[in-house]
Design a protein around this motif. Structure first.
Motif, PDB file in Angstrom:
ATOM      1  N   MET A   1      -8.182  19.124 -69.240  1.00  0.00           N
ATOM      2  CA  MET A   1      -7.976  17.524 -68.969  1.00  0.00           C
ATOM      3  C   MET A   1      -7.330  17.364 -67.640  1.00  0.00           C
ATOM      4  N   ILE A   2      -7.566  16.427 -66.944  1.00  0.00           N
ATOM      5  CA  ILE A   2      -7.091  15.912 -65.783  1.00  0.00           C
ATOM      6  C   ILE A   2      -5.499  15.658 -66.281  1.00  0.00           C
ATOM      7  N   ASP A   3      -4.703  16.066 -65.495  1.00  0.00           N
ATOM      8  CA  ASP A   3      -3.035  15.512 -65.765  1.00  0.00           C
ATOM      9  C   ASP A   3      -2.858  14.010 -65.423  1.00  0.00           C
ATOM     10  N   VAL A   4      -3.051  13.515 -64.374  1.00  0.00           N
ATOM     11  CA  VAL A   4      -2.743  12.111 -63.869  1.00  0.00           C
ATOM     12  C   VAL A   4      -3.992  11.449 -63.300  1.00  0.00           C
ATOM     13  N   LEU A   5      -4.400  10.379 -63.600  1.00  0.00           N
ATOM     14  CA  LEU A   5      -5.463   9.381 -62.964  1.00  0.00           C
ATOM     15  C   LEU A   5      -4.423   8.515 -62.247  1.00  0.00           C
ATOM     16  N   VAL A   6      -4.883   8.035 -61.114  1.00  0.00           N
ATOM     17  CA  VAL A   6      -4.260   7.187 -60.366  1.00  0.00           C
ATOM     18  C   VAL A   6      -5.082   6.003 -59.980  1.00  0.00           C
ATOM     19  N   SER A   7      -4.923   4.660 -60.453  1.00  0.00           N
ATOM     20  CA  SER A   7      -5.513   3.803 -60.175  1.00  0.00           C
ATOM     21  C   SER A   7      -5.174   2.971 -59.095  1.00  0.00           C
ATOM     22  N   GLY A   8      -5.781   2.963 -57.990  1.00  0.00           N
ATOM     23  CA  GLY A   8      -5.320   2.557 -56.448  1.00  0.00           C
ATOM     24  C   GLY A   8      -4.957   3.494 -55.488  1.00  0.00           C
ATOM     25  N   GLY A   9      -5.360   3.214 -54.537  1.00  0.00           N
ATOM     26  CA  GLY A   9      -5.471   4.053 -53.302  1.00  0.00           C
ATOM     27  C   GLY A   9      -4.464   3.794 -52.229  1.00  0.00           C
ATOM     28  N   GLY A  10      -3.779   2.705 -52.507  1.00  0.00           N
ATOM     29  CA  GLY A  10      -2.665   2.351 -51.576  1.00  0.00           C
ATOM     30  C   GLY A  10      -1.551   3.343 -51.248  1.00  0.00           C
ATOM     31  N   PRO A  11      -0.410   2.839 -50.561  1.00  0.00           N
ATOM     32  CA  PRO A  11       0.708   3.825 -50.353  1.00  0.00           C
ATOM     33  C   PRO A  11       1.354   4.333 -51.678  1.00  0.00           C
ATOM     34  N   ALA A  12       1.626   3.247 -52.617  1.00  0.00           N
ATOM     35  CA  ALA A  12       2.125   3.821 -54.059  1.00  0.00           C
ATOM     36  C   ALA A  12       1.209   4.641 -54.653  1.00  0.00           C
ATOM     37  N   GLY A  13       0.126   4.509 -54.822  1.00  0.00           N
ATOM     38  CA  GLY A  13      -1.009   5.331 -55.336  1.00  0.00           C
ATOM     39  C   GLY A  13      -1.249   6.767 -54.748  1.00  0.00           C
ATOM     40  N   LEU A  14      -1.266   6.892 -53.451  1.00  0.00           N
ATOM     41  CA  LEU A  14      -1.416   8.072 -52.748  1.00  0.00           C
ATOM     42  C   LEU A  14      -0.220   8.688 -52.817  1.00  0.00           C
ATOM     43  N   ALA A  15       0.993   8.292 -52.934  1.00  0.00           N
ATOM     44  CA  ALA A  15       2.238   8.798 -52.877  1.00  0.00           C
ATOM     45  C   ALA A  15       2.424   9.386 -54.416  1.00  0.00           C
ATOM     46  N   ALA A  16       1.817   8.726 -55.429  1.00  0.00           N
ATOM     47  CA  ALA A  16       1.865   9.242 -56.614  1.00  0.00           C
ATOM     48  C   ALA A  16       1.005  10.573 -56.869  1.00  0.00           C
ATOM     49  N   ALA A  17      -0.151  10.404 -56.132  1.00  0.00           N
ATOM     50  CA  ALA A  17      -1.038  11.523 -56.272  1.00  0.00           C
ATOM     51  C   ALA A  17      -0.599  12.908 -55.583  1.00  0.00           C
ATOM     52  N   ILE A  18       0.117  12.573 -54.280  1.00  0.00           N
ATOM     53  CA  ILE A  18       0.772  13.624 -53.444  1.00  0.00           C
ATOM     54  C   ILE A  18       1.967  14.462 -54.321  1.00  0.00           C
ATOM     55  N   HIS A  19       2.688  13.389 -55.060  1.00  0.00           N
ATOM     56  CA  HIS A  19       3.984  14.109 -55.869  1.00  0.00           C
ATOM     57  C   HIS A  19       3.110  14.809 -56.914  1.00  0.00           C
ATOM     58  N   ARG A 130     -10.930  11.023 -67.779  1.00  0.00           N
ATOM     59  CA  ARG A 130     -10.145  10.863 -68.964  1.00  0.00           C
ATOM     60  C   ARG A 130      -8.778  11.691 -68.483  1.00  0.00           C
ATOM     61  N   ALA A 131      -7.633  11.389 -68.689  1.00  0.00           N
ATOM     62  CA  ALA A 131      -6.413  12.241 -68.320  1.00  0.00           C
ATOM     63  C   ALA A 131      -5.220  12.161 -69.430  1.00  0.00           C
ATOM     64  N   ARG A 132      -4.341  12.858 -69.011  1.00  0.00           N
ATOM     65  CA  ARG A 132      -3.015  12.668 -70.127  1.00  0.00           C
ATOM     66  C   ARG A 132      -2.430  11.503 -69.777  1.00  0.00           C
ATOM     67  N   TRP A 133      -2.376  11.183 -68.501  1.00  0.00           N
ATOM     68  CA  TRP A 133      -1.483   9.990 -67.835  1.00  0.00           C
ATOM     69  C   TRP A 133      -2.265   9.264 -67.002  1.00  0.00           C
ATOM     70  N   LEU A 134      -2.161   7.693 -66.896  1.00  0.00           N
ATOM     71  CA  LEU A 134      -2.563   7.085 -65.880  1.00  0.00           C
ATOM     72  C   LEU A 134      -1.538   6.245 -65.063  1.00  0.00           C
ATOM     73  N   ILE A 135      -1.364   6.479 -63.941  1.00  0.00           N
ATOM     74  CA  ILE A 135      -0.606   5.759 -63.162  1.00  0.00           C
ATOM     75  C   ILE A 135      -1.341   4.472 -62.310  1.00  0.00           C
TER      76      ILE A 135
END
Length: 337
Positions: A1-19, A130-135
């Motif tokens: 399963m994916i660890d984290v889905l991030v909805s939104g690819g602006g600065p906050a979403g991309l930073a969350a994905a990078i971290h 599907r993922a464990r968490w969504l940001i």
């Protein structure tokens, strides 16, 4: 399963994905727009935001910012940042750098939308993913904030922002905030031959009409426009909570007061990191308190300035007060940097 889905690819979403990727976890960003994504933005990044970019492994090109200057045509007050400069950078340049870094780290992207999520004890689903968490980092008017029942109506008069770039060499190495009884204009150097000017006001009207409230500024950039006008608003957005089961809200989606203090990008990066840290530690419930701590000073000062800006009589006092109390003004700026 994916660890984290991030909805939104602006600065906050991309930073969350990078971290997420930097911690050895798998991230997928759901974003319907192709990069680079532009939007109305003051484009000034506070020193803490520059440090946050460095922590992501990024050295984004832009124009160094020495501090903040308030002006009203008669008075002025200036405060320098304490330890390192801020950065003026085009939103598209920032987005490209973040997107490229995410790609380098193996973050995957899905060109679709997320407006409904389903969650259970084991994970969260959004469309086919599907993922464990969504940001949720889906912006100022976050559909997920509403879908989860976390949206609260804004309080006070609605405010709006408009931004345009001008092809002119910067005449300042500060972010200049020009005050008038009708609103504020933010001048941010973003390159060797480009400045951005954003206007904030509670009145909805064309950009050029807003700029005429600052005649010296309007005359300086007359005939030099280099981009179309982009707008955003209403700016004040509230969320009931930042955590809803396996969904965490970050960036503007988590709530936004106003662009008045220019901390949007820095806070987006900081809250994205806090969200991922809470998930990596297996303690997502701690994110709510972390968000409140990271944003507290910004929220308090911005609300105070908004109360002053709301009425012409008090708006006219802001810059003279800052000019007469330079130590207080400097301390305030440095508390937010």
């Amino acid at each position: 399963m994916i660890d984290v889905l991030v909805s939104g690819g602006g600065p906050a979403g991309l930073a969350a994905a990078i971290h997420t990727a930097l911690r050895g976890m798998e991230a997928v960003v759901i974003e319907p727009r192709e990069p680079p994504v532009d939007k109305a933005c003051g484009e000034g990044i506070m020193p803490s935001g520059v440090a946050a970019l460095h922590a992501l492994g990024l050295d984004v090109p832009g124009h160094p910012l020495r501090g903040i200057r308030y002006m009203d045509g008669v008075h002025s007050a200036e405060a320098e940042f304490r330890h390192q400069p801020g950065l003026g950078v085009r939103r598209t340049v920032l987005h490209s750098a973040l997107h490229q870094r995410a790609v380098e780290l193996g973050v995957r992207f899905a060109t679709t939308r997320t407006e409904v999520v389903r969650q259970d004890d084991l994970g969260v689903s959004a469309g086919e993913w599907r993922a464990r968490w969504l940001i949720a980092a889906d912006g100022l008017h976050s559909p997920l904030r509403r879908a989860l029942g976390l949206h609260l109506p804004g309080s006070g008069p609605a405010r709006y922002g408009l931004r345009r770039h001008y092809r002119i060499a910067p005449w300042t190495d500060c972010v200049e905030v020009h005050w008038s009884a009708e609103g504020e204009a933010y001048v941010t150097p973003v390159g060797e031959d480009c400045v951005g000017i954003a206007v904030l006001s509670g009145t909805r009207r064309p950009y050029d009409e807003h700029l005429r409230a600052f005649p010296a500024l309007a005359a300086r950039v007359h005939g030099r426009s280099a981009s179309t006008v982009r707008g955003a608003g209403p700016l004040h957005q509230r969320a009931r909570h930042r955590v809803a089961g396996r969904v965490l809200l970050t960036g503007d989606a988590a709530g936004y007061v106003d662009a008045l203090t220019g901390e949007g990008i820095a806070l987006a990066l900081a809250t994205a990191r806090a969200a991922v840290e809470s998930l990596a530690a297996g303690r997502p419930h701690t994110y709510e308190a972390a968000w409140a701590r990271l944003t507290r000073r910004h929220r308090l000062l911005t609300h105070a300035l908004l109360r002053a800006a709301r009425y012409p009589a008090t708006a006219r006092l802001v810059v003279p007060a800052a000019s007469r109390l330079p130590a207080v003004f400097t301390a305030t700026v440095r508390a937010l940097q």
